[in-house]
Design a protein around this motif. Structure first.
Motif, mmCIF file in Angstrom:
data_model
loop_
_atom_site.group_PDB
_atom_site.id
_atom_site.type_symbol
_atom_site.label_atom_id
_atom_site.label_comp_id
_atom_site.label_asym_id
_atom_site.label_seq_id
_atom_site.Cartn_x
_atom_site.Cartn_y
_atom_site.Cartn_z
ATOM 1 N N ASP A 279 1.791 6.091 2.575
ATOM 2 C CA ASP A 279 0.490 5.649 3.502
ATOM 3 C C ASP A 279 1.051 7.088 5.236
ATOM 4 O O ASP A 279 1.965 6.990 5.903
ATOM 5 C CB ASP A 279 1.365 4.778 5.199
ATOM 6 N N ILE B 57 -0.103 -1.091 -3.071
ATOM 7 C CA ILE B 57 1.369 -0.739 -0.874
ATOM 8 C C ILE B 57 1.462 0.337 -1.154
ATOM 9 O O ILE B 57 1.959 0.884 -1.879
ATOM 10 C CB ILE B 57 2.750 -1.574 -2.195
ATOM 11 N N ALA B 58 1.151 0.926 0.866
ATOM 12 C CA ALA B 58 1.201 1.836 0.598
ATOM 13 C C ALA B 58 2.357 1.852 1.827
ATOM 14 O O ALA B 58 2.395 1.313 3.124
ATOM 15 C CB ALA B 58 0.330 2.068 1.827
ATOM 16 N N SER C 19 9.624 -0.920 5.810
ATOM 17 C CA SER C 19 8.178 -1.322 6.170
ATOM 18 C C SER C 19 6.705 -0.372 5.376
ATOM 19 O O SER C 19 6.691 0.527 4.783
ATOM 20 C CB SER C 19 7.675 -0.920 7.627
ATOM 21 N N GLY C 20 5.508 -0.745 5.530
ATOM 22 C CA GLY C 20 4.580 -0.721 5.061
ATOM 23 C C GLY C 20 2.833 -1.312 5.086
ATOM 24 O O GLY C 20 3.166 -2.463 5.521
ATOM 25 N N LYS C 21 2.337 -1.375 3.994
ATOM 26 C CA LYS C 21 0.605 -2.444 4.191
ATOM 27 C C LYS C 21 0.295 -2.391 2.876
ATOM 28 O O LYS C 21 0.636 -2.376 1.462
ATOM 29 C CB LYS C 21 0.303 -1.492 4.843
ATOM 30 N N LEU C 22 0.014 -3.918 2.098
ATOM 31 C CA LEU C 22 -0.139 -4.201 1.118
ATOM 32 C C LEU C 22 -1.948 -4.369 1.334
ATOM 33 O O LEU C 22 -2.404 -4.955 2.197
ATOM 34 C CB LEU C 22 0.615 -5.726 1.165
ATOM 35 N N SER C 23 -2.574 -4.037 0.492
ATOM 36 C CA SER C 23 -3.808 -4.244 0.211
ATOM 37 C C SER C 23 -4.025 -5.014 -0.567
ATOM 38 O O SER C 23 -3.347 -5.311 -1.749
ATOM 39 C CB SER C 23 -4.616 -3.602 -0.603
ATOM 40 N N THR D 136 6.059 3.101 4.238
ATOM 41 C CA THR D 136 6.081 3.937 5.427
ATOM 42 C C THR D 136 6.925 5.341 4.902
ATOM 43 O O THR D 136 8.210 5.136 4.747
ATOM 44 C CB THR D 136 6.630 3.328 6.640
ATOM 45 N N THR E 273 -1.661 7.996 7.420
ATOM 46 C CA THR E 273 -1.914 7.459 7.984
ATOM 47 C C THR E 273 -1.617 6.750 9.756
ATOM 48 O O THR E 273 0.114 7.033 9.486
ATOM 49 C CB THR E 273 -3.158 6.042 8.130
#
Length: 231
Positions: free
Chosen positions: A229, A199-200, A185-189, A202, A231
């Motif tokens: 990530d 790409i961040a 899992s992670g985050k896309l900007s 987890t 945060t």
């Protein structure tokens, strides 16, 4: 294969047909090297193939007391060929001949079967069937492409990480690659024009830390930042 003149040793693919064929066996002999297994020649004439085939029935009792049955198909090989390959005397009796055929088949390599099993479990290829031959063929090619891409990516990653981590990753099969490695899992900007910018991952997953540096190297030329990530 038979039309092209190959010598073939394989197994009857249809369980229903195998069950019918074993009923024509007139004499079963015990396999001395495999307790509980019996062998016998199928007597029903083989009219379904372009060349003559010899069929050997194999049966063994399961834990519930019922018989498991299978039929081996052999073409282009004589008794002397199998006996020579298995190191048995050419004047062997019928039981030894049947045992040589069965043990020759037992020596087949398991790599391909294991690979197919991984694709079934990891790619779900048995759950996507098409009615038309052309569509099914395309689906098979897509499955092959997915398999090759996963194997390539594993090799690529193993050359770019710590040898100890690479040893761990080399043990991953298709299913685990998809389930564990490629479901981090992670985050896309994204930029305003829709282009992926960052790409961040987890950081709670040890695999995310393993993937960090290889992904940074892979995506650097595309100017995509990869980080953990925090945060």
């Amino acid at each position: 294969l038979l039309t092209a003149g190959y010598a073939v040793v394989t197994k009857e693919y249809s369980a229903g047909r195998a069950s019918r064929l074993v009923q024509s066996v007139t004499q079963w002999v015990d396999d001395p090297d495999r307790p509980g297994r019996q062998l016998g020649w199928v007597q029903e004439e083989s009219l379904d193939y372009v060349r003559p085939v010899r069929r050997l029935a194999v049966r063994a009792k399961k834990s519930n007391g019922q018989w498991y049955t299978a039929v081996l198909l052999v073409a282009g090989l004589e008794h002397r060929d199998i006996l020579t390959l298995m190191g048995q005397p050419l004047g062997a009796d019928e039981a030894t001949i049947m045992g040589a055929y069965a043990h020759f088949y037992d020596q087949r390599g398991g790599g391909i079967e294991t690979s197919f099993g991984e694709d079934k479990g990891g790619l779900g290829i048995t759950k996507r069937n098409k009615k038309r031959f052309e569509a099914q063929r395309l689906l098979m090619l897509l499955g092959t492409l997915a398999h090759n891409l996963l194997i390539w990516s594993r090799r690529w990653l193993c050359r770019r990480i710590d040898p100890h981590q690479a040893l761990r990753l080399q043990q991953y099969g298709i299913k685990r690659l998809i389930r564990d490695l490629y479901h981090i899992s992670g985050k896309l900007s994204f930029e305003r024009n829709g282009r992926l910018r960052a790409i961040a991952l987890t950081p709670s997953s040890s695999l995310a830390k393993l993937m960090l540096v290889p992904l940074q190297k892979l995506l650097a030329l595309a100017h995509i930042a990869v980080s953990l990530d925090e945060t």
